[in-house]
Scaffold this active site. Structure first.
Site, PDB file in Angstrom:
ATOM      1  N   HIS A 129       0.812  -1.207   0.000  1.00  0.00           N
ATOM      2  CA  HIS A 129       0.000   0.000   0.000  1.00  0.00           C
ATOM      3  C   HIS A 129       0.852   1.266   0.000  1.00  0.00           C
ATOM      4  O   HIS A 129       0.376   2.320  -0.429  1.00  0.00           O
ATOM      5  CB  HIS A 129      -0.955  -0.018   1.184  1.00  0.00           C
ATOM      6  CG  HIS A 129      -2.103  -0.954   0.994  1.00  0.00           C
ATOM      7  ND1 HIS A 129      -3.381  -0.670   1.428  1.00  0.00           N
ATOM      8  CD2 HIS A 129      -2.183  -2.176   0.396  1.00  0.00           C
ATOM      9  CE1 HIS A 129      -4.191  -1.670   1.111  1.00  0.00           C
ATOM     10  NE2 HIS A 129      -3.474  -2.604   0.495  1.00  0.00           N
ATOM     11  N   HIS A 142      -2.081 -12.693  -2.105  1.00  0.00           N
ATOM     12  CA  HIS A 142      -3.124 -13.428  -1.388  1.00  0.00           C
ATOM     13  C   HIS A 142      -2.718 -14.862  -1.064  1.00  0.00           C
ATOM     14  O   HIS A 142      -3.517 -15.621  -0.524  1.00  0.00           O
ATOM     15  CB  HIS A 142      -4.421 -13.388  -2.195  1.00  0.00           C
ATOM     16  CG  HIS A 142      -5.024 -12.021  -2.252  1.00  0.00           C
ATOM     17  ND1 HIS A 142      -6.186 -11.744  -2.935  1.00  0.00           N
ATOM     18  CD2 HIS A 142      -4.623 -10.833  -1.704  1.00  0.00           C
ATOM     19  CE1 HIS A 142      -6.471 -10.460  -2.807  1.00  0.00           C
ATOM     20  NE2 HIS A 142      -5.530  -9.889  -2.072  1.00  0.00           N
TER      21      HIS A 142
END
Length: 744
Positions: A109, A272
């Site tokens: 991020h 993920h």
């Protein structure tokens, strides 16, 4: 002209206002952000040309981060980070006893705000520490991730920036869970204030999506789908759990972040493979304000939760809940194995978010709980995960990775490196022992200098040949400016090094006037070839150097025409890139659709020309005085697009005079618009009505805006003629050298 661009929203305090938000509103105190913008929300914000002033830097002007970083024991830092990752803290317990997935999310991020259209965003300055990014909904609880790293930052101090530490920690997290990364480069320098020059979108409410028009056409330069998200909505577009529709959003968003389809699949699946989502309960009912809105006693923390313990198994972050794989702190191929092993049905998280579980109870008990060994779960997929299986383009890529784990690992390693280094700039800025040796096309590679550089005598010889070439001051200045002014301060791309102005796509850009450019380059190339052929000792001059030198020659000639003898500083050392080293699609985003320095304005702009000029000056890292002196100089040097007379407020073009400012501020001139869009104007003699000059908004703003007029008055003064010349030369050289990281 009616200012039809979006107005800046100004929040006022309507408390004690009798219920009327207009008549009784109260402007904020200056310490709260009040000021002139409240009264005139559309005024130019020149503060974006004064970013990160030296007085705001606590390290002082003598500190050089690159030198400090070179003294760092990177291996020791990585060991300390690894120890943090596996030492769970009671105040924020680690999922599965390992903070690795949490830290990966933080690094992702930090870097993931980058977008190709303007080169802004990204990890390069550690902006995740500041508003608005530190308080975006998508960054919920990452305040804790940074605090976990504070002991490491405290130990090594200024030898490693927060910007570098966050990315390095992401790499260490991957490595500590069994993944082999592609490499790491330091060199990100911390800043001490939020970026105020990044347009994050028109919305004034978190998760709004006013950025779309028509058939879900996303506004440039934005990449994320909603205000406060890094990428896409994991539940699907606006929460609609449609994997195919989600794939469209994913493809457009990741494309705008410089990722192709294979890189996109690798990044989503690789990320993920680790960790879980957190949605123990409804955030609207239990979660407090973000860090910037939290009370002082929170000490920079935000999103305090009242649900249960507020942490561990009671954590609320995105509202989604569950892990993708049964090995959430180990690198393997289980993400794809699970994605393709089950059929999936829509379900709701405890917080009410849309997510997917295996049909008919399949997979139950295969996924460990993050905090309670007595519990187990079924795997979870998000709508955006299912897009990798059901989108017709993503699906074959995903199946190839399913069947070839080593190909997946390599693709993820490369995509992760690109994600975390895209805005660091060229390899010349990379620091540290883990810099990869492989050259990558997206790094805009340049050949090494493999020849002896020209000396002062050679420069003098070449200057004479340039002056005798028949090329005008206007042609030489325009070509050098076109070459150098592609630089973008955000991602450090562009610039004169490489002479890519002679290659596709730059040689065909409208703003560069391809026919004139080709003629100038032919002449300069002949000078280069003749000079190089005459050398016997390996000395050579690159075309990149010659273009810049020629621009300097033109400036010197123009100064002489104005009565001033100046020497424009010149530092050889640029090289010439090849077309094979130049990704046409990647470089296409650098094309100027407006350049107020050349009085060029393409079609379709939302903002008026003066705002676009300011934005371009910001990209060139110019100050307001540098912007002012460059525009004034370029006008009298005849650098306008297609030799337009707009703003050429002089009777002696080609002479480096301060006439632009003198004549703009002449009291006897009355200006009137001459176009429906109010982009061009005539200046008439107030007494006779005779047209004196024509100008654009990018010209008249220096008389209209009070701050720019103050600067224009300096250069219009009778005692400023010589100062103007020297200031122009200094600003010109700065632009020519913006990409010369070897000179820093």
């Amino acid at each position: 002209m009616s200012e039809n661009h979006d107005a800046v929203v100004y929040n006022t305090n309507a408390e004690n206002g009798g219920g009327c938000p207009v008549a009784h509103r109260r402007a904020p105190h200056p310490t709260q952000g009040g000021g002139n913008r409240g009264w005139w929300p559309n005024r130019l914000n020149l503060k974006i040309l004064a970013k990160n002033p030296a007085v705001a830097n606590p390290l002082g002007g003598e500190f050089t981060y690159a030198e400090a970083f070179r003294t760092l024991d990177l291996a020791a830092v990585k060991q300390d980070i690894a120890a943090v990752l596996t030492t769970s803290q009671a105040w924020w317990p680690a999922d599965y006893g390992h903070y690795g997935p949490f830290i990966i999310r933080m690094a992702w991020h930090s870097a993931g705000t980058y977008r190709i259209s303007d080169g802004r965003g990204g990890a390069g300055a550690g902006q995740l520490r500041f508003a608005p990014l530190n308080s975006w909904p998508d960054n919920a609880n990452l305040d804790k991730a940074r605090r976990l790293l504070w002991p490491v930052k405290k130990k090594y101090g200024q030898k490693i920036s927060w910007a570098d530490l966050m990315i390095l920690a992401g790499n260490v997290a991957l490595e500590s869970m069994g993944f082999e990364t592609f490499g790491f480069a330091g060199g990100r320098v911390d800043v001490w204030e939020p970026d105020e020059d990044v347009y994050w979108g028109p919305e004034t409410t978190w998760l709004d999506d006013e950025r779309y028009t028509g058939d879900r056409e996303l506004e440039n330069p934005l990449a994320a789908v909603q205000m406060g998200l890094i990428y896409v909505n994991p539940e699907g577009p606006n929460g609609n759990p449609d994997p195919i529709a989600a794939a469209r959003d994913i493809r457009e968003t990741f494309r705008r972040m410089a990722m192709n389809d294979e890189e996109t699949v690798a990044l989503i699946a690789g990320g993920h493979t680790f960790g879980k989502t957190h949605g123990a309960a409804n955030p609207d009912e239990h979660v407090g304000p973000e860090p910037e809105g939290a009370p002082i006693e929170e000490q920079g923390f935000g999103w305090t939760s009242t649900f249960g313990t507020g942490r561990g198994g009671d954590t609320i972050t995105s509202g989604l809940e569950g892990a993708w794989t049964n090995t959430p702190v180990s690198w393997d191929n289980s993400f794809f194995e699970i994605l393709f092993s089950y059929e999936w049905e829509l379900t709701k998280s405890p917080a009410g978010a849309n997510q997917w579980k295996p049909k008919d109870g399949a997979g139950a008990g295969t996924v460990p709980d993050a905090h309670d060994a007595a519990k187990s779960h079924a795997p979870t997929m998000l709508t955006t995960d299912l897009a990798l299986r059901f989108d017709p383009i993503y699906e074959p890529i995903s199946r190839r990775f399913l069947e070839n784990p080593s190909a997946f690992a390599d693709a993820f390693a490369r995509a992760w490196f690109k994600l975390t280094h895209r805005d660091l700039g060229p390899v010349a800025r990379y620091l540290g022992p883990e810099v990869p040796t492989e050259t990558l096309l997206w790094q805009d590679p340049l050949p090494a200098v493999a020849h002896e550089l020209i000396d002062a005598a050679d420069v003098a010889t070449l200057k004479g040949q340039i002056l005798a070439s028949g090329l005008s001051v206007s042609q030489l200045v325009s070509t050098a400016w076109a070459s150098a002014s592609t630089f973008r301060g955000g991602d450090k791309r562009g610039g004169a090094n490489g002479a890519r102005i002679r290659l596709e796509p730059q040689r065909g850009w409208e703003v560069n006037e391809p026919d004139q450019l080709a003629a100038v380059l032919r002449t300069l190339t002949r000078i280069q070839e003749v000079f190089n052929a005459a050398q016997t000792g390996g000395k050579q001059v690159s075309l990149a150097d010659l273009i810049v030198l020629a621009g300097g020659v033109a400036v010197e000639q123009a100064a002489a025409n104005a009565g001033f003898d100046v020497e424009v500083p010149f530092a050889p050392g640029r090289t010439d890139a090849s077309q094979e080293q130049t990704d046409v699609e990647s470089f296409a985003v650098l094309e100027p659709t407006a350049d107020g320095f050349r009085n060029y304005l393409g079609k379709g702009h939302r903002l008026p020309a003066e705002y676009l000029l300011l934005d371009r000056a910001n990209q060139l890292t110019l100050s307001a005085p540098e912007l002012t002196v460059l525009v004034g100089g370029l006008r009298v040097l005849g650098a306008n697009y297609q030799q337009s007379p707009l703003g050429v407020f002089t009777a002696t073009p080609g002479s480096l005079t301060n006439d632009f400012f003198v004549n703009l501020l002449e009291l006897g001139t009355t200006w009137k618009t001459t176009s429906e869009d109010a982009n061009t104007f005539e200046g008439r003699d107030a007494a006779t009505g005779k047209v004196r000059w024509t100008g654009s908004r990018a010209d008249l703003v220096f008389g209209s805006n009070s701050e720019l007029r103050a600067l224009a008055e300096v250069y219009a003064s009778d005692d400023a003629r010589e100062k103007f010349v020297h200031d122009f030369v200094a600003a010109w050289v700065k632009v020519m050298n913006l990409d010369r990281f070897d000179l820093v």
